[in-house]
Design a protein around this motif. Structure first.
Motif, short mmCIF file in Angstrom:
data_model
loop_
_atom_site.label_atom_id
_atom_site.label_comp_id
_atom_site.label_asym_id
_atom_site.label_seq_id
_atom_site.Cartn_x
_atom_site.Cartn_y
_atom_site.Cartn_z
N THR B 38 0.84 -1.07 -0.06
CA THR B 38 0.01 -0.13 0.03
C THR B 38 0.92 1.29 0.06
N MET B 39 0.56 2.19 -0.34
CA MET B 39 1.03 3.66 -0.25
C MET B 39 1.49 3.91 1.03
N MET B 40 0.58 3.72 2.15
CA MET B 40 0.93 4.12 3.45
C MET B 40 1.85 3.18 4.14
N ARG B 41 1.92 1.99 3.94
CA ARG B 41 2.52 1.27 4.53
C ARG B 41 3.95 0.53 3.76
N GLY B 42 3.80 0.59 2.55
CA GLY B 42 4.83 -0.03 1.65
C GLY B 42 4.58 -1.52 1.40
N LEU B 43 5.60 -2.28 1.58
CA LEU B 43 5.50 -3.73 1.18
C LEU B 43 5.68 -4.35 2.36
N GLU B 44 4.38 -5.09 2.80
CA GLU B 44 4.73 -6.10 4.22
C GLU B 44 4.65 -7.48 4.02
N LEU B 45 5.37 -8.25 4.46
CA LEU B 45 5.25 -9.76 4.49
C LEU B 45 3.85 -10.08 5.16
N LEU B 46 3.21 -10.80 4.65
CA LEU B 46 2.07 -11.21 5.65
C LEU B 46 2.27 -12.58 6.51
N ILE B 47 2.59 -13.50 5.45
CA ILE B 47 3.02 -14.69 5.95
C ILE B 47 4.09 -15.63 5.04
N TYR B 48 4.57 -16.45 5.55
CA TYR B 48 5.40 -17.38 4.46
C TYR B 48 5.45 -18.82 4.92
N ARG B 85 -10.41 -0.95 3.90
CA ARG B 85 -8.89 -0.93 4.10
C ARG B 85 -8.07 -1.99 3.85
N ASP B 86 -8.53 -3.01 3.45
CA ASP B 86 -7.89 -4.26 2.78
C ASP B 86 -7.47 -3.95 1.42
N GLY B 106 5.32 -12.54 -8.21
CA GLY B 106 4.37 -12.68 -9.43
C GLY B 106 3.77 -11.31 -9.62
N PRO B 107 3.01 -11.30 -10.52
CA PRO B 107 2.24 -10.09 -11.05
C PRO B 107 1.54 -9.02 -10.18
N GLY B 108 1.16 -9.81 -8.83
CA GLY B 108 0.17 -9.20 -8.02
C GLY B 108 -1.39 -9.35 -8.39
N THR B 109 -2.10 -9.19 -7.52
CA THR B 109 -3.50 -8.95 -7.42
C THR B 109 -4.08 -7.52 -6.68
N ARG B 110 -4.51 -6.81 -7.66
CA ARG B 110 -5.11 -5.40 -7.12
C ARG B 110 -6.50 -5.50 -6.66
N LEU B 111 -6.46 -5.59 -5.40
CA LEU B 111 -7.91 -5.69 -4.79
C LEU B 111 -8.52 -4.35 -4.35
N THR B 112 -9.73 -4.16 -4.61
CA THR B 112 -10.30 -2.87 -4.19
C THR B 112 -11.52 -3.47 -3.61
N VAL B 113 -11.95 -2.85 -2.22
CA VAL B 113 -13.08 -3.22 -1.29
C VAL B 113 -13.87 -1.78 -1.44
N THR B 114 -14.94 -2.06 -1.72
CA THR B 114 -15.84 -0.78 -1.80
C THR B 114 -16.92 -0.66 -0.70
#
Lengths: 116, 114
Positions: B38-48, B85-86, B106-114
């Motif tokens: 995200t713009m605010m938090r940058g790149l965060e590792l969630l799980i591996y 916020r996700d 990978g190329p990423g998944t852009r998620l938008t939650v409205t």
């Protein structure tokens, strides 16, 4: 704990010139690896270059080289002969080889713009 | 060789819905990572995962997030229920567990939650 600092939010360079992107790091791990990634506007993350903390020579990959100064805890990326396609966000990252498992810690990134 | 494959590439959903993101790592790689950018938090590792086993999930924001790796060639990241916020780009990456352990994204998944 590990920390990566990239102090240049944005950098500009003329096509065909060289540019240095700064990266400093902090870690208590005696053995670690440093990485640079490129993220163009299309969004994918592209691995560029790796430097191990015990490597005797600075890493090079084509036009990319890593200026590794261990005492200063810096791992700057040098791009020679810049091309328009080098315009992208660049991330420095590190991994503590003994304590952090496979986790990579990323910096905030530097946005590089190559001008024609 | 095919790189890391993610699907879908874009996802738009309404708040409260379940979202499932999918990842196929590079064949032969035995570590898999889920990141959020995200713009605010940058790149965060969630799980591996190493060898399909979750090793570090300390980056998972809360119980709404869950990840599974049922076999070496497939992983899912699920958000239930989703919240605005996700909204972020979610990356999957894989690597070999041999030096230098570079990760391929990978190329990423852009998620938008409205």
């Amino acid at each position: 704990a590990q920390k990566i600092t990239q102090t240049q939010p944005g950098m500009f360079v003329q096509e065909k010139e060289a540019v240095t992107l700064d990266c400093t790091y902090d870690t208590s791990d005696p053995s670690y690896g440093l990485f640079w990634y490129k993220q163009p506007s299309s969004g994918e993350m592209i691995f560029l270059i790796y430097q191990g903390s015990y490597d005797q020579q600075n890493a090079t990959e084509g036009r990319y080289s890593l200026n590794f100064q261990k005492a200063r805890k810096s791992a700057n990326l040098v791009i020679s002969a810049s091309q328009l396609g080098d315009s992208a966000m660049y991330f420095c990252a590190m991994r503590g080889l003994e304590t952090s498992g496979s986790r990579l810690t990323f910096g905030e990134g530097t946005q590089l713009t190559v001008n024609p | 060789d095919a790189g890391v494959i993610q699907s879908p590439r874009h996802e738009v959903t309404e708040m409260g819905q379940e979202v499932t993101l999918r990842c196929k790592p590079i064949s032969g790689h035995n570590s898999l990572f889920w990141y959020r950018q995200t713009m605010m938090r940058g790149l965060e590792l969630l799980i591996y995962f190493n060898n399909n086993v979750p090793i570090d999930d300390s980056g998972m924001p809360e119980d709404r997030f869950s990840a599974k790796m049922p076999n070496a060639s497939f992983s899912t990241l699920k958000i239930q229920p989703s919240e605005p916020r996700d909204s972020a780009v979610y990356f999957c990456a894989s690597s070999l567990r041999t030096s230098p352990y570079e990760q391929y994204f990978g190329p990423g998944t852009r998620l938008t939650v409205t």
